[in-house]
Design a protein around this motif. Structure first.
Motif, short mmCIF file in Angstrom:
data_model
loop_
_atom_site.label_atom_id
_atom_site.label_comp_id
_atom_site.label_asym_id
_atom_site.label_seq_id
_atom_site.Cartn_x
_atom_site.Cartn_y
_atom_site.Cartn_z
N ILE A 75 0.84 -1.20 -0.08
CA ILE A 75 -0.18 0.09 0.08
C ILE A 75 0.86 1.27 0.15
CG2 ILE A 75 -1.41 1.33 1.35
CD1 ILE A 75 -3.02 -1.34 2.27
N ASP A 76 1.88 1.17 0.83
CA ASP A 76 2.83 2.43 0.81
C ASP A 76 3.47 2.58 -0.42
OD1 ASP A 76 2.17 2.90 3.52
OD2 ASP A 76 3.85 1.65 4.28
N ALA A 77 3.92 1.46 -1.30
CA ALA A 77 4.49 1.65 -2.54
C ALA A 77 3.44 2.18 -3.55
CB ALA A 77 5.10 0.35 -3.12
N ALA A 78 2.27 1.87 -3.45
CA ALA A 78 1.18 2.38 -4.32
C ALA A 78 0.50 3.56 -4.13
CB ALA A 78 0.02 1.22 -4.55
N ASP A 79 0.85 4.06 -2.91
CA ASP A 79 0.22 5.28 -2.30
C ASP A 79 0.54 6.67 -3.18
OD1 ASP A 79 -1.44 6.45 -0.42
OD2 ASP A 79 -0.13 6.92 0.72
N SER A 80 1.61 6.80 -3.86
CA SER A 80 1.85 7.77 -4.46
C SER A 80 1.21 7.64 -5.88
CB SER A 80 3.23 7.97 -4.68
OG SER A 80 3.89 6.84 -5.48
N ARG A 81 0.65 6.66 -5.95
CA ARG A 81 0.04 6.40 -7.55
C ARG A 81 -1.43 6.64 -7.48
NH1 ARG A 81 3.99 2.34 -7.87
NH2 ARG A 81 2.35 0.70 -7.49
N ILE A 82 -1.92 6.75 -6.24
CA ILE A 82 -3.41 7.14 -6.03
C ILE A 82 -3.58 8.67 -6.22
CG2 ILE A 82 -5.24 6.62 -4.63
CD1 ILE A 82 -4.13 4.18 -3.59
N ASP A 83 -4.48 9.17 -7.11
CA ASP A 83 -4.51 10.56 -7.17
C ASP A 83 -5.73 11.25 -6.69
OD1 ASP A 83 -6.40 9.61 -8.66
OD2 ASP A 83 -5.76 10.37 -10.66
N TYR A 84 -6.55 10.26 -5.83
CA TYR A 84 -7.61 10.87 -4.95
C TYR A 84 -7.48 10.83 -3.42
CZ TYR A 84 -9.30 6.25 -5.69
OH TYR A 84 -9.49 4.84 -5.75
N ILE A 85 -6.63 10.02 -2.94
CA ILE A 85 -6.45 9.95 -1.39
C ILE A 85 -5.00 9.27 -0.89
CG2 ILE A 85 -7.40 7.55 -1.38
CD1 ILE A 85 -8.86 8.49 1.22
N SER A 86 -4.60 9.68 -0.01
CA SER A 86 -3.29 9.01 0.66
C SER A 86 -3.71 8.38 1.89
CB SER A 86 -2.53 10.13 0.99
OG SER A 86 -1.14 9.54 1.87
N LEU A 87 -2.95 7.12 1.97
CA LEU A 87 -3.34 6.20 3.11
C LEU A 87 -2.16 6.06 4.32
CD1 LEU A 87 -4.95 3.24 1.12
CD2 LEU A 87 -6.24 5.21 2.22
N ALA A 88 -1.40 7.28 4.26
CA ALA A 88 -0.47 7.11 5.11
C ALA A 88 -0.48 7.06 6.51
CB ALA A 88 0.69 8.50 4.63
N ASN A 89 -1.52 7.91 6.94
CA ASN A 89 -2.00 7.89 8.16
C ASN A 89 -3.06 6.82 8.76
OD1 ASN A 89 -0.59 10.43 8.03
ND2 ASN A 89 -1.78 11.19 9.91
N VAL A 90 -3.20 5.68 7.98
CA VAL A 90 -4.00 4.72 8.55
C VAL A 90 -2.88 3.46 9.06
CG1 VAL A 90 -5.23 2.61 7.56
CG2 VAL A 90 -5.46 4.91 6.13
N LYS A 91 -3.72 3.17 10.20
CA LYS A 91 -2.99 2.08 10.91
C LYS A 91 -3.33 0.70 10.33
CE LYS A 91 -3.10 4.72 15.41
NZ LYS A 91 -3.56 4.69 16.84
#
Length: 260
Positions: A75-91
């Motif tokens: 998910i962290d690797a794919a996060d930058s390729r999602i252009d409508y939300i970031s999941l960095a602050n998801v536990k």
């Protein structure tokens, strides 16, 4: 009368022999899905020499995400390729998820010396997936001069509707058993998202509600062209503002089947 009875006996006997030699149905258990805690069955019915119809269904009860560390890295690797939300602050390690899916498909078997349901096939399929569970998230913000961490356990529902093509091969294991290998395929469709965190925010003023909404948008990089965010004194909700596209792979599935 005797002749008629004998004739009927041979007709029934021939039918039974044919049924035993050429079973037209296969019930299969997805072994690879079991490693993810999902119970998945597929029923295949032969419609002709080279054609069959299958229906698959799978269910996973709500529980912790399997292989959480691997999933988190993905998910962290794919996060930058999602252009409508970031999941960095998801536990992600504390998230729970359950699934339900349905997959109807037509199979077209290839090769001159093989007939359904044995051999290499191309499948045209539709797929419905429902994911449901809790995703603990957090935002850090200032309130009356004090930094505070706001925890938001989000009840999440994600549904996908798609269609595509897949290549596979089914092997005969003796007279009654089969081994079905989903080799690789792709499917395209749409995604619907709904997330809700029911929070009692009655004790906070309107400025805090506005600041919380702005902080959520900034923290999770929410693109409001795609996702609608609503924050009020009863909690937080996010859902589609427009259709979201899905492009995904399907394959590397292993199924053991029984023919009857």
């Amino acid at each position: 009368m005797k002749t008629t009875s004998i004739t009927a006996f041979y007709v029934c006997f021939s039918f039974l022999c044919f049924s035993q030699e050429s079973p037209t149905s296969v019930l299969k258990l997805n072994l690879s899905a079991l490693t993810l805690g999902t119970y998945s069955l597929q029923y295949e019915k032969v419609l002709g020499k080279k054609i069959s119809l299958t229906l698959g269904a799978g269910y996973r009860p709500v529980k912790r995400v399997p292989f959480a560390r691997t999933v988190e890295r993905y998910i962290d690797a794919a996060d930058s390729r999602i252009d409508y939300i970031s999941l960095a602050n998801v536990k992600k390690g504390e998230a729970t998820v359950g699934t339900f899916n349905l997959t109807p498909e037509f199979r077209f078997y290839l090769g001159k010396n093989k007939s359904a349901p044995i051999g290499t096939y191309i499948a045209v399929f539709g797929r419905y997936n429902s994911y449901f569970g809790k995703a603990p998230v957090f935002v850090d913000m200032e309130y009356r001069g004090v930094m505070a961490r706001v925890e938001l356990p989000v009840d999440t529902q994600i549904k996908t509707y798609s269609g595509g093509l897949m290549l596979g091969k089914q092997f005969r294991l003796g007279n009654r058993f089969t081994f079905d290998w989903f080799i690789i395929g792709g499917h395209y469709g749409k995604v619907t998202i709904f997330g809700e965190s029911k929070q009692d925010l009655e004790g906070y003023d309107e400025q805090f509600i506005k600041d919380l909404r702005a902080k959520i948008i900034d923290t999770f990089k929410i693109n409001e062209q795609y996702l609608a965010l609503d924050v009020d004194k009863s909690g937080v909700r996010v859902e589609n503002a427009r259709n979201l596209k899905l492009l995904n792979l399907r394959g590397l599935g292993f199924n053991i089947g029984y023919r009857f």
